[in-house]
Scaffold this active site. Sequence first.
Site, mmCIF file in Angstrom:
data_model
loop_
_atom_site.group_PDB
_atom_site.id
_atom_site.type_symbol
_atom_site.label_atom_id
_atom_site.label_comp_id
_atom_site.label_asym_id
_atom_site.label_seq_id
_atom_site.Cartn_x
_atom_site.Cartn_y
_atom_site.Cartn_z
ATOM 1 C CB SER A 220 -0.640 -8.229 -0.804
ATOM 2 O OG SER A 220 -1.451 -8.934 0.111
ATOM 3 C CB SER B 162 -9.292 -2.773 6.867
ATOM 4 O OG SER B 162 -8.392 -3.184 5.860
ATOM 5 C CE LYS C 219 -4.395 -1.432 0.319
ATOM 6 N NZ LYS C 219 -5.490 -0.964 -0.548
ATOM 7 N N GLY D 37 -15.653 -13.433 0.833
ATOM 8 C CA GLY D 37 -15.658 -12.085 0.266
ATOM 9 C C GLY D 37 -15.449 -12.113 -1.230
ATOM 10 C CD GLU E 200 -13.056 -11.574 -4.929
ATOM 11 O OE1 GLU E 200 -13.408 -10.423 -4.599
ATOM 12 O OE2 GLU E 200 -13.793 -12.362 -5.560
ATOM 13 C CG ASP F 269 -15.965 -7.840 -3.477
ATOM 14 O OD1 ASP F 269 -15.291 -8.596 -2.758
ATOM 15 O OD2 ASP F 269 -15.528 -6.773 -3.938
#
Length: 334
Positions: A320, A94, A69, A224, A220, A226
Amino acid sequence: MTPSPSGPTGPGSTDVPDVVTLDDVRDAARRLTGVAHRTPVLRSRTLDALVGAEVHLKCENFQRVGAFKFRGAYNALSRLSPEQLARGVAAYSSGNHAQAVALAARELGSHAVIVMPEDTPESKKDATAGYGAEIVTYDRYTGDRVAIGRKLADARGLALIPPYEHPHIIAGQGTAALELIEETGPLDALLTPVGGGGLMAGSATAATALVPGIRMIGVEPAAGDDTLRSLAAGHPVTIPVPRTIADGQAAERPGELTFAINGRLLDSVVLVTDDEIRTAMKFAFERLKIVTEPSGASGLAALLAGHIAPLPPRVGVIISGGNVGVERFLELLG
């Protein structure tokens, strides 16, 4: 960068403008030189033998703030005017984007206000505060973090830096895949965790431009899904707030911008269970000697669980992040 596309697309669609390009990712890489870490790419003969492929692990758990990030956050903040940096920035997250914005703000002489769920792991809250940010908490199961973030930013005159729904964020995240392919050469497939979709959108932008024909595979948590549902529907779909150990991937809905990119560039999305994530975290710790958070291990989990079929000869996996406290780590693997 061209304006955001106005409508949804399906996998393989070609009618979406290039909101983020390889040149944007390369420009982000130049801005990050000497600021972000060029993270290591690890190999393991044991892993190769287990899965039957040559695996290259891009270890963003060694990035500043312990996750990819920082790449997007610094790229976005570094483009703000001196006047805006003086007023400050806001973000909702989060955990990992929170830390990334807090550190990027400190590096650039600004300050950050971060909206975080009340149940965010304490290690992530502590790290965010440690970088000098002010934290505002909310209940993720009843509150709207986007609305809270926008209201706060408007009231204080802060620049709102979203976790994935921004071209500069996406371009910054894509530098992880850019570095990986620069080091390994062409890969047959790249596995990337998917939450809001920014890492995948940036990675797919870079990887498919550098290696035409590469398979882009999103991963995923099963609770979750989506993005998988959205790809099947051809438009972003909202699901109930996921309850999964992969808190960094607990997205209710893909971003409009990230979905437009991923709908065009992803080949497939696979799902992993919490137990499969735990197995991958344990394998990474015991055999690779690295610590991953649950979200960071999801790509490895898909590989170890045999969810990629057929598995091509040379595979990249983005680990990640590694932001998990020792007590939580022991609780997960106990």
